[in-house]
Design a protein around this motif. Structure first.
Motif, PDB file in Angstrom:
ATOM      1  N   LEU A  89     -57.710  35.541  11.192  1.00 31.56           N
ATOM      2  CA  LEU A  89     -58.021  35.890   9.802  1.00 31.56           C
ATOM      3  C   LEU A  89     -57.595  34.790   8.847  1.00 31.56           C
ATOM      4  O   LEU A  89     -58.317  34.447   7.912  1.00 31.56           O
ATOM      5  N   LYS A  90     -56.420  34.217   9.071  1.00 27.26           N
ATOM      6  CA  LYS A  90     -55.952  33.133   8.211  1.00 27.26           C
ATOM      7  C   LYS A  90     -56.895  31.940   8.280  1.00 27.26           C
ATOM      8  O   LYS A  90     -57.197  31.315   7.270  1.00 27.26           O
ATOM      9  N   ALA A  91     -57.358  31.628   9.475  1.00 31.28           N
ATOM     10  CA  ALA A  91     -58.273  30.493   9.623  1.00 31.28           C
ATOM     11  C   ALA A  91     -59.606  30.785   8.943  1.00 31.28           C
ATOM     12  O   ALA A  91     -60.198  29.899   8.315  1.00 31.28           O
ATOM     13  N   LYS A  92     -60.072  32.015   9.050  1.00 32.35           N
ATOM     14  CA  LYS A  92     -61.356  32.374   8.462  1.00 32.35           C
ATOM     15  C   LYS A  92     -61.270  32.433   6.936  1.00 32.35           C
ATOM     16  O   LYS A  92     -62.239  32.143   6.244  1.00 32.35           O
ATOM     17  N   LEU A  93     -60.116  32.806   6.409  1.00 38.55           N
ATOM     18  CA  LEU A  93     -59.960  32.957   4.972  1.00 38.55           C
ATOM     19  C   LEU A  93     -59.400  31.707   4.295  1.00 38.55           C
ATOM     20  O   LEU A  93     -59.042  31.753   3.129  1.00 38.55           O
ATOM     21  N   ALA A  94     -59.310  30.598   5.033  1.00 42.57           N
ATOM     22  CA  ALA A  94     -58.815  29.365   4.423  1.00 42.57           C
ATOM     23  C   ALA A  94     -59.719  29.018   3.251  1.00 42.57           C
ATOM     24  O   ALA A  94     -60.932  28.896   3.400  1.00 42.57           O
ATOM     25  N   LEU A  95     -59.132  28.877   2.081  1.00 42.76           N
ATOM     26  CA  LEU A  95     -59.890  28.670   0.861  1.00 42.76           C
ATOM     27  C   LEU A  95     -60.473  27.265   0.807  1.00 42.76           C
ATOM     28  O   LEU A  95     -59.765  26.280   0.906  1.00 42.76           O
ATOM     29  N   LYS A  96     -61.782  27.213   0.683  1.00 43.69           N
ATOM     30  CA  LYS A  96     -62.486  25.939   0.532  1.00 43.69           C
ATOM     31  C   LYS A  96     -63.155  25.916  -0.835  1.00 43.69           C
ATOM     32  O   LYS A  96     -63.488  26.954  -1.381  1.00 43.69           O
ATOM     33  N   ALA A  97     -63.335  24.727  -1.357  1.00 44.07           N
ATOM     34  CA  ALA A  97     -63.972  24.559  -2.663  1.00 44.07           C
ATOM     35  C   ALA A  97     -65.192  23.658  -2.509  1.00 44.07           C
ATOM     36  O   ALA A  97     -65.164  22.689  -1.752  1.00 44.07           O
ATOM     37  N   LYS A  98     -66.235  24.013  -3.237  1.00 41.50           N
ATOM     38  CA  LYS A  98     -67.433  23.149  -3.278  1.00 41.50           C
ATOM     39  C   LYS A  98     -67.201  22.165  -4.416  1.00 41.50           C
ATOM     40  O   LYS A  98     -67.151  22.555  -5.579  1.00 41.50           O
ATOM     41  N   VAL A  99     -67.034  20.907  -4.086  1.00 41.98           N
ATOM     42  CA  VAL A  99     -66.654  19.905  -5.078  1.00 41.98           C
ATOM     43  C   VAL A  99     -67.653  18.750  -5.064  1.00 41.98           C
ATOM     44  O   VAL A  99     -68.238  18.424  -4.042  1.00 41.98           O
ATOM     45  N   LYS A 100     -67.852  18.166  -6.253  1.00 40.75           N
ATOM     46  CA  LYS A 100     -68.745  17.012  -6.377  1.00 40.75           C
ATOM     47  C   LYS A 100     -67.891  15.765  -6.521  1.00 40.75           C
ATOM     48  O   LYS A 100     -67.171  15.587  -7.501  1.00 40.75           O
ATOM     49  N   ARG A 101     -67.972  14.921  -5.516  1.00 39.10           N
ATOM     50  CA  ARG A 101     -67.271  13.629  -5.534  1.00 39.10           C
ATOM     51  C   ARG A 101     -68.268  12.554  -5.120  1.00 39.10           C
ATOM     52  O   ARG A 101     -69.049  12.751  -4.201  1.00 39.10           O
ATOM     53  N   ASP A 102     -68.228  11.435  -5.780  1.00 38.79           N
ATOM     54  CA  ASP A 102     -69.155  10.329  -5.508  1.00 38.79           C
ATOM     55  C   ASP A 102     -70.602  10.797  -5.586  1.00 38.79           C
ATOM     56  O   ASP A 102     -71.445  10.426  -4.762  1.00 38.79           O
ATOM     57  N   ASN A 103     -70.896  11.637  -6.573  1.00 37.54           N
ATOM     58  CA  ASN A 103     -72.233  12.182  -6.825  1.00 37.54           C
ATOM     59  C   ASN A 103     -72.816  12.974  -5.654  1.00 37.54           C
ATOM     60  O   ASN A 103     -74.027  13.073  -5.518  1.00 37.54           O
ATOM     61  N   GLN A 104     -71.957  13.515  -4.791  1.00 40.73           N
ATOM     62  CA  GLN A 104     -72.416  14.352  -3.690  1.00 40.73           C
ATOM     63  C   GLN A 104     -71.554  15.604  -3.611  1.00 40.73           C
ATOM     64  O   GLN A 104     -70.334  15.546  -3.795  1.00 40.73           O
ATOM     65  N   TRP A 105     -72.226  16.744  -3.325  1.00 41.83           N
ATOM     66  CA  TRP A 105     -71.508  17.998  -3.170  1.00 41.83           C
ATOM     67  C   TRP A 105     -71.009  18.124  -1.740  1.00 41.83           C
ATOM     68  O   TRP A 105     -71.705  17.784  -0.795  1.00 41.83           O
ATOM     69  N   GLY A 106     -69.794  18.613  -1.612  1.00 34.42           N
ATOM     70  CA  GLY A 106     -69.216  18.837  -0.284  1.00 34.42           C
ATOM     71  C   GLY A 106     -68.155  19.913  -0.364  1.00 34.42           C
ATOM     72  O   GLY A 106     -67.693  20.272  -1.455  1.00 34.42           O
ATOM     73  N   ALA A 107     -67.769  20.437   0.776  1.00 31.76           N
ATOM     74  CA  ALA A 107     -66.720  21.458   0.840  1.00 31.76           C
ATOM     75  C   ALA A 107     -65.431  20.809   1.327  1.00 31.76           C
ATOM     76  O   ALA A 107     -65.426  20.092   2.333  1.00 31.76           O
ATOM     77  N   ILE A 108     -64.349  21.042   0.589  1.00 31.59           N
ATOM     78  CA  ILE A 108     -63.041  20.516   0.969  1.00 31.59           C
ATOM     79  C   ILE A 108     -62.033  21.646   0.850  1.00 31.59           C
ATOM     80  O   ILE A 108     -62.265  22.630   0.153  1.00 31.59           O
TER      81      ILE A 108
END
Length: 138
Positions: free
Chosen positions: A46-65
């Motif tokens: 559950l902890k691994a599945k609920l790890a909070l990720k953010a959709k962020v725009k860096r270097d003009n590209q969207w990615g999840a970190i």
């Protein structure tokens, strides 16, 4: 209590009952250990599945970190049902209703519009994990 029955059986010399009770005690211990082991695995999953990720725009590209890697000035995308990963200022988009009950204790979602700031950590020394959830577009 079953341990007392085992001891009494041994004192009286009823070795058959003692053996059966001892077998039940060992079986109970094995089942208890297995259930705790499985519960630990479930919590880790559950902890691994609920790890909070953010959709962020860096270097003009969207990615999840991972949300812990966000820095001031990052541009993040929030959608319906997302957990707000950090303090944010709403820059564009439709007004959103945010469930801030964990932050403020309010029972109803709060509407945020362009320019509003949503602070997850109102005090610098506050170390609790607080969340806000985007509930719906207004």
């Amino acid at each position: 209590m079953i341990e007392a029955a085992a001891i009494l059986s041994a004192v009286v010399g009823d070795w058959v009952d003692f053996g059966i009770i001892l077998l039940l005690l060992i079986g109970n211990g094995v089942v208890g250990f297995w259930e705790e082991f499985q519960a630990g695995n479930a919590i880790a999953a559950l902890k691994a599945k609920l790890a909070l990720k953010a959709k962020v725009k860096r270097d003009n590209q969207w990615g999840a970190i991972p949300a812990k890697d966000l820095v001031a000035g990052d541009l993040i995308r929030l959608r319906l049902g997302d957990i707000v990963p950090a303090d944010v200022r709403f820059l564009s988009g439709d007004p959103a209703q945010v469930d801030q009950s964990a932050l403020t204790g309010e029972s109803l979602p709060v509407e945020h519009k362009i320019g509003n700031v949503l602070q997850l950590y109102p005090k610098e020394d506050e170390l609790e994990f607080l969340i806000a959830l985007i509930t719906k577009k207004s």
